[in-house]
Design a protein around this motif. Structure first.
Motif, PDB file in Angstrom:
ATOM      1  N   GLU A 138       0.817  -1.209   0.000  1.00 39.59           N
ATOM      2  CA  GLU A 138       0.000   0.000   0.000  1.00 39.59           C
ATOM      3  C   GLU A 138       0.860   1.271   0.000  1.00 39.59           C
ATOM      4  O   GLU A 138       0.516   2.252  -0.647  1.00 39.59           O
ATOM      5  CB  GLU A 138      -0.899  -0.012   1.239  1.00 39.59           C
ATOM      6  N   ILE A 139       1.969   1.249   0.733  1.00 39.66           N
ATOM      7  CA  ILE A 139       2.813   2.449   0.770  1.00 39.66           C
ATOM      8  C   ILE A 139       3.959   2.369  -0.243  1.00 39.66           C
ATOM      9  O   ILE A 139       4.813   3.259  -0.299  1.00 39.66           O
ATOM     10  CB  ILE A 139       3.376   2.734   2.192  1.00 39.66           C
ATOM     11  N   GLY A 140       3.973   1.303  -1.052  1.00 37.85           N
ATOM     12  CA  GLY A 140       4.968   1.206  -2.129  1.00 37.85           C
ATOM     13  C   GLY A 140       6.360   0.863  -1.651  1.00 37.85           C
ATOM     14  O   GLY A 140       7.346   1.345  -2.199  1.00 37.85           O
ATOM     15  N   PHE A 141       6.449   0.016  -0.620  1.00 42.04           N
ATOM     16  CA  PHE A 141       7.773  -0.328  -0.097  1.00 42.04           C
ATOM     17  C   PHE A 141       8.054  -1.827  -0.103  1.00 42.04           C
ATOM     18  O   PHE A 141       8.724  -2.341   0.779  1.00 42.04           O
ATOM     19  CB  PHE A 141       7.988   0.280   1.290  1.00 42.04           C
ATOM     20  N   VAL A 142       7.519  -2.526  -1.126  1.00 46.70           N
ATOM     21  CA  VAL A 142       7.925  -3.918  -1.316  1.00 46.70           C
ATOM     22  C   VAL A 142       9.206  -3.874  -2.139  1.00 46.70           C
ATOM     23  O   VAL A 142       9.177  -3.590  -3.331  1.00 46.70           O
ATOM     24  CB  VAL A 142       6.849  -4.718  -2.075  1.00 46.70           C
ATOM     25  N   GLY A 143      10.329  -4.098  -1.507  1.00 47.44           N
ATOM     26  CA  GLY A 143      11.595  -4.027  -2.218  1.00 47.44           C
ATOM     27  C   GLY A 143      11.945  -5.336  -2.885  1.00 47.44           C
ATOM     28  O   GLY A 143      11.285  -6.351  -2.672  1.00 47.44           O
ATOM     29  N   GLU A 144      12.996  -5.296  -3.707  1.00 45.93           N
ATOM     30  CA  GLU A 144      13.402  -6.505  -4.432  1.00 45.93           C
ATOM     31  C   GLU A 144      14.600  -7.193  -3.800  1.00 45.93           C
ATOM     32  O   GLU A 144      14.818  -8.388  -4.009  1.00 45.93           O
ATOM     33  CB  GLU A 144      13.727  -6.141  -5.890  1.00 45.93           C
ATOM     34  N   GLU A 145      15.385  -6.436  -3.036  1.00 40.30           N
ATOM     35  CA  GLU A 145      16.605  -7.053  -2.502  1.00 40.30           C
ATOM     36  C   GLU A 145      16.242  -8.157  -1.498  1.00 40.30           C
ATOM     37  O   GLU A 145      15.466  -7.917  -0.572  1.00 40.30           O
ATOM     38  CB  GLU A 145      17.461  -5.981  -1.804  1.00 40.30           C
ATOM     39  N   PRO A 146      16.806  -9.370  -1.691  1.00 42.16           N
ATOM     40  CA  PRO A 146      16.563 -10.425  -0.688  1.00 42.16           C
ATOM     41  C   PRO A 146      17.034  -9.964   0.689  1.00 42.16           C
ATOM     42  O   PRO A 146      18.092  -9.341   0.801  1.00 42.16           O
ATOM     43  CB  PRO A 146      17.413 -11.598  -1.196  1.00 42.16           C
TER      44      PRO A 146
END
Ligand SMILES: [Zn+2]
Length: 418
Positions: A177-185
């Motif tokens: 929702e706040i756009g903070f799903v990152g990609e770095e494991p």
């Protein structure tokens, strides 16, 4: 921006005005009418504060990366980028009724160090990561120090993402929702070391007029979920001797928990922090009470005795009230020492600065506890007025806190150039 100019043979000049301005600007996000701050983890306000921090870091030439649990790493690239970075971090989320320095100071101090190194055209040998960890407070989602726990392999990513708040929203949903799903494991970056500056959150430094707390280690802490089960009955018609009132029993447990802490000297701390009552309606004797209990002591054997007393007190309450009580461990942390070399470096930095300092243990939980499991780690405390925190009246005398910021910078630059 080209940063890596030359090794740091000199120290940068930190700008107090710029650091405090950044902290006060951050405090406008989630400001409450009573002058405090409410910026629960992964709310819109937390998202805004995170974005602002990333913008400032990028303007300072750092490369910002977000990992899969939403931890933010802003890297000021060093002269030898292949070497593991020295990290400085803390958190931007707050309790529901908080002040402006808890957590934020540690993140913004890291940013100020990057800015000051830029001003001076100084490149450090190792990169410096300024980190903001996700959900340190555990106020909205259970499990405090969540982001750093996943980073250190203490908590599974899936378990953390599945944790829900009181409305049933999961960490996974809130991050999206706040756009903070990152990609770095999570946990994939090796760190040379980790340094965290935090307000003391206790009264010792302020009362003694000492500038810098050099934190040797962490007080052992244990938390429990205490479930009381009686039965519902009519609040008027049921005679007292026939009742199994879970709330009346819960009241006895709460009083006992408070007495246990008081009975174990200055270092004894025990608190019932939360209560859920069912059905929580007028006219009915409550049948279910869930309590969250938190116990801490600088001595592990003393803490063990406090836990035994909790079990004994609950057995007595069951005998008196016929309410069943189940005690389960919720989480535990602390009970270790920080890295000797990093602590010595902090101590030396404070000494070189001419700051008064005190060796001490941390009573509160911090992300540094998790980092200490995967990287050499040290913590620095600065005084906060009367030790008040998790409260809108939390206050830091900025002049008195300044030596701790300088200490952080000296320790980090020395470590990054080693
Ligand atoms: Zn904090």
């Amino acid at each position: 921006m080209l940063i890596a100019v030359r090794p740091a043979t000199e120290l940068p000049r930190l700008r107090a005005d710029r650091l405090w301005d950044s902290i006060h600007e951050s405090a406008a996000i989630g400001a409450t009418a009573d002058g405090g701050l409410c910026r629960l983890a992964l709310t819109a306000e937390d998202g805004l504060a995170r974005r602002r921090f990333m913008e400032w870091s990028e303007a300072a030439g750092c490369v910002a990366t977000v990992d899969q649990i939403g931890n933010i790493f802003c890297r000021r690239i060093g002269c030898e980028p292949a070497l593991p970075a020295v990290a400085i971090g803390s958190h931007l989320d707050t309790q529901i009724s908080a002040g402006r320095y808890d957590g934020v100071l540690g993140v913004m101090a890291g940013l100020e160090i990057a800015r000051a190194l830029n001003d001076a055209g100084i490149g450090t040998r190792r990169s410096i990561d300024v980190v903001s960890w996700t959900n340190e407070e555990g106020a909205r989602f259970p499990l405090p120090m969540m982001g750093s726990a996943v980073f250190a392999g203490q908590l599974g990513l899936e378990e953390a993402l599945a944790a829900t708040d009181a409305d049933g929203t999961s960490v996974r949903e809130a991050l999206a929702e706040i756009g903070f799903v990152g990609e770095e494991p999570v946990g994939s970056r090796a760190l040379d070391s980790y340094f965290e500056l935090h307000i003391e959150q206790g009264p010792l430094l302020d009362a003694a007029g000492i500038d810098v707390g050099v934190v040797d280690g962490a007080v052992p802490s244990r938390a429990f979920s205490v479930k009381l089960r009686g039965e519902t009955a009519h609040a008027g018609a049921t005679p007292m001797e026939l009742r199994r009132n879970a709330l009346a029993a819960g009241g006895r447990v709460i009083a006992a928990v408070d007495a246990i802490g008081r009975g174990h000297g200055w270092d004894g701390r025990s608190t019932t922090t939360r209560m859920r009552v069912w059905p929580n309606l007028t006219g009915i004797v409550p049948s279910e009470v869930d309590l969250a209990v938190d116990m801490r002591h600088s001595s592990a054997p003393e803490l063990g005795r406090m836990v035994t007393e909790l079990h004994d007190a609950c057995s007595e309450v069951t005998e008196e009230t016929r309410v069943d009580i189940d005690i389960q461990p919720a989480y535990s942390f602390g009970g270790f020492s920080f890295d000797r070399a990093c602590v010595a470096l902090v101590d030396q930095a404070a000494r070189e600065l001419g700051a008064s300092r005190r060796r001490m243990l941390s009573q509160a939980g911090h992300d540094a506890y998790n980092l200490a499991l995967v990287s050499p780690t040290a913590m620095i405390f600065c005084p906060c007025r009367d030790g008040r925190t998790h409260n809108p009246s939390e206050e830091v005398d900025e002049a008195r806190a300044w030596p701790s910021v300088e200490t952080l910078m000296r320790a980090v630059v020395a470590r990054a150039d080693r």
